[in-house]
Motif scaffolding. Structure first.
Motif, PDB file in Angstrom:
ATOM      1  N   SER A 248       0.839  -1.193   0.000  1.00  0.00           N
ATOM      2  CA  SER A 248       0.000   0.000   0.000  1.00  0.00           C
ATOM      3  C   SER A 248       0.871   1.239   0.000  1.00  0.00           C
ATOM      4  O   SER A 248       1.836   1.336   0.774  1.00  0.00           O
ATOM      5  N   LEU A 249       0.553   2.211  -0.875  1.00  0.00           N
ATOM      6  CA  LEU A 249       1.277   3.477  -0.899  1.00  0.00           C
ATOM      7  C   LEU A 249       0.325   4.591  -1.308  1.00  0.00           C
ATOM      8  O   LEU A 249      -0.629   4.374  -2.063  1.00  0.00           O
ATOM      9  N   THR A 250       0.592   5.792  -0.799  1.00  0.00           N
ATOM     10  CA  THR A 250      -0.250   6.956  -1.071  1.00  0.00           C
ATOM     11  C   THR A 250       0.529   7.960  -1.911  1.00  0.00           C
ATOM     12  O   THR A 250       1.662   8.318  -1.583  1.00  0.00           O
TER      13      THR A 250
ATOM     14  N   TRP B 148      -8.862  11.035  -7.877  1.00  0.00           N
ATOM     15  CA  TRP B 148      -8.879  11.859  -6.686  1.00  0.00           C
ATOM     16  C   TRP B 148      -7.543  12.607  -6.576  1.00  0.00           C
ATOM     17  O   TRP B 148      -6.525  12.146  -7.106  1.00  0.00           O
ATOM     18  N   PRO B 149      -7.500  13.738  -5.897  1.00  0.00           N
ATOM     19  CA  PRO B 149      -6.227  14.463  -5.740  1.00  0.00           C
ATOM     20  C   PRO B 149      -5.147  13.615  -5.072  1.00  0.00           C
ATOM     21  O   PRO B 149      -3.975  13.661  -5.442  1.00  0.00           O
ATOM     22  N   THR B 150      -5.550  12.846  -4.047  1.00  0.00           N
ATOM     23  CA  THR B 150      -4.621  11.953  -3.351  1.00  0.00           C
ATOM     24  C   THR B 150      -5.161  10.532  -3.444  1.00  0.00           C
ATOM     25  O   THR B 150      -6.333  10.292  -3.159  1.00  0.00           O
ATOM     26  N   ILE B 151      -4.295   9.612  -3.837  1.00  0.00           N
ATOM     27  CA  ILE B 151      -4.722   8.246  -4.152  1.00  0.00           C
ATOM     28  C   ILE B 151      -3.941   7.243  -3.315  1.00  0.00           C
ATOM     29  O   ILE B 151      -2.734   7.386  -3.125  1.00  0.00           O
ATOM     30  N   THR B 152      -4.649   6.240  -2.836  1.00  0.00           N
ATOM     31  CA  THR B 152      -3.995   5.079  -2.242  1.00  0.00           C
ATOM     32  C   THR B 152      -3.984   3.956  -3.268  1.00  0.00           C
ATOM     33  O   THR B 152      -5.034   3.579  -3.794  1.00  0.00           O
ATOM     34  N   LEU B 153      -2.774   3.463  -3.567  1.00  0.00           N
ATOM     35  CA  LEU B 153      -2.625   2.340  -4.486  1.00  0.00           C
ATOM     36  C   LEU B 153      -2.403   1.066  -3.681  1.00  0.00           C
ATOM     37  O   LEU B 153      -1.570   1.028  -2.775  1.00  0.00           O
ATOM     38  N   LEU B 154      -3.132   0.020  -4.033  1.00  0.00           N
ATOM     39  CA  LEU B 154      -2.961  -1.296  -3.413  1.00  0.00           C
ATOM     40  C   LEU B 154      -2.500  -2.256  -4.494  1.00  0.00           C
ATOM     41  O   LEU B 154      -3.223  -2.506  -5.462  1.00  0.00           O
ATOM     42  N   ALA B 155      -1.288  -2.778  -4.332  1.00  0.00           N
ATOM     43  CA  ALA B 155      -0.714  -3.682  -5.322  1.00  0.00           C
ATOM     44  C   ALA B 155      -0.550  -5.070  -4.709  1.00  0.00           C
ATOM     45  O   ALA B 155      -0.019  -5.207  -3.602  1.00  0.00           O
ATOM     46  N   LEU B 156      -1.013  -6.089  -5.427  1.00  0.00           N
ATOM     47  CA  LEU B 156      -0.901  -7.474  -4.961  1.00  0.00           C
ATOM     48  C   LEU B 156       0.272  -8.177  -5.625  1.00  0.00           C
ATOM     49  O   LEU B 156       0.496  -8.042  -6.839  1.00  0.00           O
ATOM     50  N   PHE B 157       1.020  -8.941  -4.801  1.00  0.00           N
ATOM     51  CA  PHE B 157       2.152  -9.744  -5.273  1.00  0.00           C
ATOM     52  C   PHE B 157       2.034 -11.151  -4.702  1.00  0.00           C
ATOM     53  O   PHE B 157       1.280 -11.393  -3.745  1.00  0.00           O
ATOM     54  N   ASP B 158       2.781 -12.085  -5.283  1.00  0.00           N
ATOM     55  CA  ASP B 158       2.877 -13.409  -4.681  1.00  0.00           C
ATOM     56  C   ASP B 158       3.392 -13.275  -3.255  1.00  0.00           C
ATOM     57  O   ASP B 158       4.254 -12.437  -2.951  1.00  0.00           O
ATOM     58  N   ALA B 159       2.876 -14.120  -2.367  1.00  0.00           N
ATOM     59  CA  ALA B 159       3.206 -13.996  -0.950  1.00  0.00           C
ATOM     60  C   ALA B 159       4.684 -14.200  -0.661  1.00  0.00           C
ATOM     61  O   ALA B 159       5.225 -13.630   0.295  1.00  0.00           O
ATOM     62  N   ASP B 160       5.377 -15.005  -1.477  1.00  0.00           N
ATOM     63  CA  ASP B 160       6.773 -15.318  -1.188  1.00  0.00           C
ATOM     64  C   ASP B 160       7.757 -14.372  -1.879  1.00  0.00           C
ATOM     65  O   ASP B 160       8.965 -14.630  -1.913  1.00  0.00           O
TER      66      ASP B 160
ATOM     67  N   ASP C  81      10.092   4.298   3.099  1.00  0.00           N
ATOM     68  CA  ASP C  81       9.909   4.045   4.527  1.00  0.00           C
ATOM     69  C   ASP C  81       8.443   4.101   4.938  1.00  0.00           C
ATOM     70  O   ASP C  81       8.076   3.602   6.009  1.00  0.00           O
ATOM     71  N   ILE C  82       7.593   4.760   4.137  1.00  0.00           N
ATOM     72  CA  ILE C  82       6.182   4.891   4.516  1.00  0.00           C
ATOM     73  C   ILE C  82       5.288   3.877   3.800  1.00  0.00           C
ATOM     74  O   ILE C  82       4.072   3.916   3.928  1.00  0.00           O
ATOM     75  N   LEU C  83       5.896   2.963   3.054  1.00  0.00           N
ATOM     76  CA  LEU C  83       5.108   1.940   2.387  1.00  0.00           C
ATOM     77  C   LEU C  83       4.716   0.848   3.371  1.00  0.00           C
ATOM     78  O   LEU C  83       5.470   0.500   4.281  1.00  0.00           O
ATOM     79  N   ASP C  84       3.524   0.297   3.198  1.00  0.00           N
ATOM     80  CA  ASP C  84       3.013  -0.730   4.103  1.00  0.00           C
ATOM     81  C   ASP C  84       2.823  -2.045   3.361  1.00  0.00           C
ATOM     82  O   ASP C  84       2.336  -2.068   2.220  1.00  0.00           O
ATOM     83  N   PHE C  85       3.203  -3.141   4.032  1.00  0.00           N
ATOM     84  CA  PHE C  85       2.935  -4.480   3.534  1.00  0.00           C
ATOM     85  C   PHE C  85       1.949  -5.166   4.465  1.00  0.00           C
ATOM     86  O   PHE C  85       1.972  -4.950   5.686  1.00  0.00           O
ATOM     87  N   ARG C  86       1.093  -5.991   3.896  1.00  0.00           N
ATOM     88  CA  ARG C  86       0.261  -6.883   4.719  1.00  0.00           C
ATOM     89  C   ARG C  86      -0.040  -8.134   3.926  1.00  0.00           C
ATOM     90  O   ARG C  86      -0.092  -8.107   2.685  1.00  0.00           O
ATOM     91  N   VAL C  87      -0.252  -9.219   4.633  1.00  0.00           N
ATOM     92  CA  VAL C  87      -0.592 -10.490   4.010  1.00  0.00           C
ATOM     93  C   VAL C  87      -2.110 -10.585   3.902  1.00  0.00           C
ATOM     94  O   VAL C  87      -2.834 -10.346   4.875  1.00  0.00           O
TER      95      VAL C  87
END
Length: 299
Positions: free
Chosen positions: A7-9, A56-68, A88-94
């Motif tokens: 996730s990144l904004t 939108w002026p500010t966008i959150t992008l959600l990108a999916l990748f293989d878990a490994d 440093d402000i990018l977020d990962f989640r499973v």
């Protein structure tokens, strides 16, 4: 299997380069969301015109990748392509895998509109007996289940009409829910029109599911020879509704009822003036800031 979500904004001007970079480093999908969703700064974006991509002026992008996938390698590759990006402000989640269609259907419950009309998910068997009118629905990739206020307003309006033996024109048919409701409420024939071929496919599939396929025809706008109908319902957007007013006036018989929705509160005043040229007895119904305008084609 699970997936890794990044996730990144970003700003709207950064969106093209960011999405291209994510594709380059192996993103399986990229989803765009309003970064200000559920805040006072949230902005609604509705159906765009052909070739348009409103953002939108500010966008959150959600990108999916293989878990490994190697997270450090991903960040390094992204930083190489987007030097201005603060990794440093990018977020990962499973994200655990699941039956997404099943998860959606679990949220879609039977709903009543007006006195008789019910919309049921296709996988729930309605009770036998009674005077309920049931439409069984799988929206597929098209808009329209009854959960949105605009669809609900149109369904309730249809439930209040005597449709027996009439022909109903559903403009912007989406999943076909309004046309199917009209047929199940007694209409002899319905015509669905939509500019999305997937909507036409969904409408025909749902017509088969409700055993009314022999009474429904669907067309792209301008295709087919459609004679004036006895009833018109249009659930689209205020802009197209304004543009289509003369066409709608020509699409139904004198003295025929019509209803339109997809209109935000505040947009209806101009439409009332516009449609007053051809229609009488204009009335407004409002639900959750959405408006339905109904009336009768002037004789």
């Amino acid at each position: 299997m699970p997936w890794l979500e990044l996730s990144l904004t970003i700003t709207s001007t950064q969106q093209p380069a960011t999405e291209e970079a994510l594709d380059d480093i192996g993103a399986l999908s990229v989803t765009l969301q309003d970064a200000d969703a559920e805040t006072p700064d949230e902005q609604a974006i509705f159906e765009p015109g052909v070739g348009e991509l409103p953002l939108w002026p500010t966008i959150t992008l959600l990108a999916l990748f293989d878990a490994d996938v190697d997270r450090r390698g991903l960040l390094a590759a992204l930083a190489d392509r987007l030097p201005w990006l603060d990794t440093d402000i990018l977020d990962f989640r499973v994200v655990e895998d699941q039956d997404w269609e099943r998860a959606w259907m679990d949220q879609f419950k039977p709903m009543q509109f007006g006195r008789r009309l019910w919309i049921y998910p296709w996988n729930i068997e309605p009770p036998k007996g009674g005077d309920e009118v049931v439409v069984r629905l799988d929206p597929g990739l098209a808009f329209g289940t009854g959960t949105h206020p605009t669809t609900a307003l149109c369904l309730e309006w249809l439930d209040g009409l005597d449709l027996h033996g009439l022909t109903v024109l559903d403009y912007g048919c989406g999943s076909g829910v309004l046309a199917l409701a009209a047929l199940k409420l007694g209409a002899a024939h319905a015509v669905g029109i939509d500019n999305d071929p997937q909507a036409l496919t969904a409408s025909l599939d749902n017509a088969q599911r409700n055993d009314v396929a022999d009474r429904l025809e669907v067309h792209l706008p301008g295709a087919g020879n459609v004679p004036p109908a006895d009833v018109l319902v249009a659930n689209i957007l205020a802009g197209p509704l304004d543009e289509l007013a003369p066409a709608f006036a020509a699409s139904i018989k004198p003295g025929s009822p019509f209803a339109m929705s997809g209109i935000l509160a505040g947009q209806h005043e101009e439409l009332l003036a516009r449609y007053g040229e051809w229609f009488d007895d204009l009335a407004v119904a409002i639900r959750e800031d959405w408006v339905r305008v109904s009336g009768t084609r002037r004789s």
